[in-house]
Design a protein around this motif. Structure first.
Motif, PDB file in Angstrom:
ATOM      1  N   VAL A 215       0.925  -1.200  -0.080  1.00  0.00           N
ATOM      2  CA  VAL A 215      -0.148  -0.080   0.091  1.00  0.00           C
ATOM      3  C   VAL A 215       0.882   1.189   0.115  1.00  0.00           C
ATOM      4  N   SER A 216       0.880   1.930  -1.044  1.00  0.00           N
ATOM      5  CA  SER A 216       1.676   3.293  -1.247  1.00  0.00           C
ATOM      6  C   SER A 216       0.864   4.280  -0.806  1.00  0.00           C
ATOM      7  N   LEU A 217       1.553   5.266  -0.214  1.00  0.00           N
ATOM      8  CA  LEU A 217       0.956   6.607   0.079  1.00  0.00           C
ATOM      9  C   LEU A 217       1.177   7.632  -1.064  1.00  0.00           C
ATOM     10  N   GLY A 218       1.862   7.469  -1.938  1.00  0.00           N
ATOM     11  CA  GLY A 218       2.244   8.299  -3.117  1.00  0.00           C
ATOM     12  C   GLY A 218       2.381   9.769  -2.618  1.00  0.00           C
ATOM     13  N   SER A 219       2.007  10.729  -3.035  1.00  0.00           N
ATOM     14  CA  SER A 219       2.313  12.100  -2.807  1.00  0.00           C
ATOM     15  C   SER A 219       1.483  12.604  -1.628  1.00  0.00           C
ATOM     16  N   LEU A 220       0.635  11.911  -1.018  1.00  0.00           N
ATOM     17  CA  LEU A 220      -0.321  12.392  -0.081  1.00  0.00           C
ATOM     18  C   LEU A 220       0.418  12.751   1.157  1.00  0.00           C
ATOM     19  N   LEU A 221       1.515  12.391   1.790  1.00  0.00           N
ATOM     20  CA  LEU A 221       2.252  13.041   2.970  1.00  0.00           C
ATOM     21  C   LEU A 221       2.632  14.458   2.470  1.00  0.00           C
ATOM     22  N   TYR A 222       3.424  14.407   1.302  1.00  0.00           N
ATOM     23  CA  TYR A 222       3.808  15.810   0.760  1.00  0.00           C
ATOM     24  C   TYR A 222       2.745  16.825   0.786  1.00  0.00           C
ATOM     25  N   ARG A 223       1.549  16.595   0.122  1.00  0.00           N
ATOM     26  CA  ARG A 223       0.545  17.457   0.108  1.00  0.00           C
ATOM     27  C   ARG A 223       0.030  17.830   1.251  1.00  0.00           C
ATOM     28  N   ARG A 224      -0.129  16.864   2.284  1.00  0.00           N
ATOM     29  CA  ARG A 224      -0.559  16.994   3.540  1.00  0.00           C
ATOM     30  C   ARG A 224       0.268  17.880   4.280  1.00  0.00           C
ATOM     31  N   ALA A 225       1.634  17.797   4.067  1.00  0.00           N
ATOM     32  CA  ALA A 225       2.372  18.896   4.719  1.00  0.00           C
ATOM     33  C   ALA A 225       2.466  20.188   4.211  1.00  0.00           C
ATOM     34  N   LEU A 226       2.298  20.348   2.950  1.00  0.00           N
ATOM     35  CA  LEU A 226       1.944  21.660   2.395  1.00  0.00           C
ATOM     36  C   LEU A 226       0.716  22.070   3.005  1.00  0.00           C
ATOM     37  N   GLY A 227      -0.123  21.375   2.944  1.00  0.00           N
ATOM     38  CA  GLY A 227      -1.717  21.831   3.729  1.00  0.00           C
ATOM     39  C   GLY A 227      -1.511  22.140   5.002  1.00  0.00           C
ATOM     40  N   ALA A 228      -0.533  21.611   5.868  1.00  0.00           N
ATOM     41  CA  ALA A 228      -0.418  21.935   7.127  1.00  0.00           C
ATOM     42  C   ALA A 228       0.218  23.033   7.364  1.00  0.00           C
ATOM     43  N   ALA A 229       1.284  23.683   6.526  1.00  0.00           N
ATOM     44  CA  ALA A 229       1.948  24.650   6.341  1.00  0.00           C
ATOM     45  C   ALA A 229       0.907  25.839   6.177  1.00  0.00           C
ATOM     46  N   LEU A 230       0.109  25.615   5.066  1.00  0.00           N
ATOM     47  CA  LEU A 230      -0.985  26.867   4.737  1.00  0.00           C
ATOM     48  C   LEU A 230      -2.043  27.037   5.936  1.00  0.00           C
ATOM     49  N   ASP A 231      -2.444  25.852   6.496  1.00  0.00           N
ATOM     50  CA  ASP A 231      -3.202  25.946   7.919  1.00  0.00           C
ATOM     51  C   ASP A 231      -2.731  26.789   8.848  1.00  0.00           C
ATOM     52  N   ALA A 232      -1.272  26.496   9.079  1.00  0.00           N
ATOM     53  CA  ALA A 232      -0.572  27.130  10.323  1.00  0.00           C
ATOM     54  C   ALA A 232      -0.490  28.726  10.009  1.00  0.00           C
TER      55      ALA A 232
END
Length: 269
Positions: A215-232
């Protein structure tokens, strides 16, 4: 003493019934080291993050050298590394095999090669060339029938048959999220099936029950990291303390490579 990871141990992680390899995708040394510190024995890269980090398009064969550079950074670390190499950055099977040799030389044990809906014969030829050049490299052959195409089952099976016959060690069908379709494909295949995790698809335990082996996560973690930065930054601008996990400065520094020790080992080696 923990044994050093080997290509054989990476392949073995794909052959544990009921316990699929959950493969997170990193985009730099810090993200890979943080994931390894959480106990992940194997880590992959994500082509979207490699491309986005330098402002280049993903899936356009524009990041060969950037991919190699990241592999050089991560390949000597104490975890198993698989590299997302798009379509091998070339239509020439020999050039794709040369890339595989370069990746193997820096410690990479797996490669993900996508067909981008190109002719299946061309992609099969790349797989054959890679396995001939580096037999020990785990080749995960991806078809984009469900990711870029219309999900035609007959086309998917035809392509997967060709890739298995060409020597692929596993196959990857991103975009396939239907539980019944996944189970049917598992029964059909002779090699491990890799699926891309989707928040709207089956959970990892459900995928395990369906017989999925990776089960691969692909770019999900990277996109979540970008999203967390924007939320912060939105929280800070609004006068709120940012939510979520924030590693300390010291914790991030602890992820650094021991450069001095590495240099000393090289000088005495």
């Amino acid at each position: 003493m923990t044994a050093e990871p080997t290509p054989a141990s990476f392949a073995g992680l794909h052959h544990r019934p009921g316990e699929p390899l959950l493969l997170p995708n990193a985009w730099d040394h810090a993200s890979a080291a943080a994931l390894a510190a959480r106990g992940f024995r194997a880590i992959a890269t994500t082509s979207l993050a490699v491309a986005a980090a330098v402002g280049l398009p993903d899936g356009a064969a524009a990041t060969r050298e950037h991919t190699l550079s990241l592999a050089l950074t991560l390949g000597s670390e104490p975890y198993l590394l698989s590299v997302d190499a798009e379509d091998g950055f070339s239509d020439d099977p020999d050039e794709v095999a040369e890339l595989a040799v370069e990746l193997w030389a820096v410690g990479v044990v797996g490669i993900n090669l996508e067909d981008g809906l190109a002719p299946s014969g061309r992609h099969a030829a790349k797989i054959t060339a890679v396995k001939a050049a580096v037999p020990g490299l785990f080749v995960n052959a991806r078809t984009d029938t469900h990711w870029m195409g219309d999900g035609d089952e007959r086309d998917a099976l035809r392509r997967l048959d060709a890739y298995q016959e060409a020597g692929a060690d596993g196959v990857f069908v991103p975009g396939l999220t239907d539980a019944e379709g996944i189970a049917s494909l598992v029964r059909y295949l002779g090699v491990p099936l890799n699926v891309l995790y989707s928040p709207v698809g089956p959970t990892v335990p459900h995928l395990a029950d369906l017989g999925v082996r990776r089960v691969s996560l692909g770019s999900l973690l990277y996109r979540r990291a970008l999203g967390a930065a924007l939320d912060a930054v939105a929280d800070i601008a609004a006068g709120r303390a940012p939510a979520g996990t924030t590693p300390s400065y010291a914790e991030v520094r602890a992820l650094e490579r021991n450069v001095s020790a590495s240099r000393s080992a090289k000088s005495t080696g």
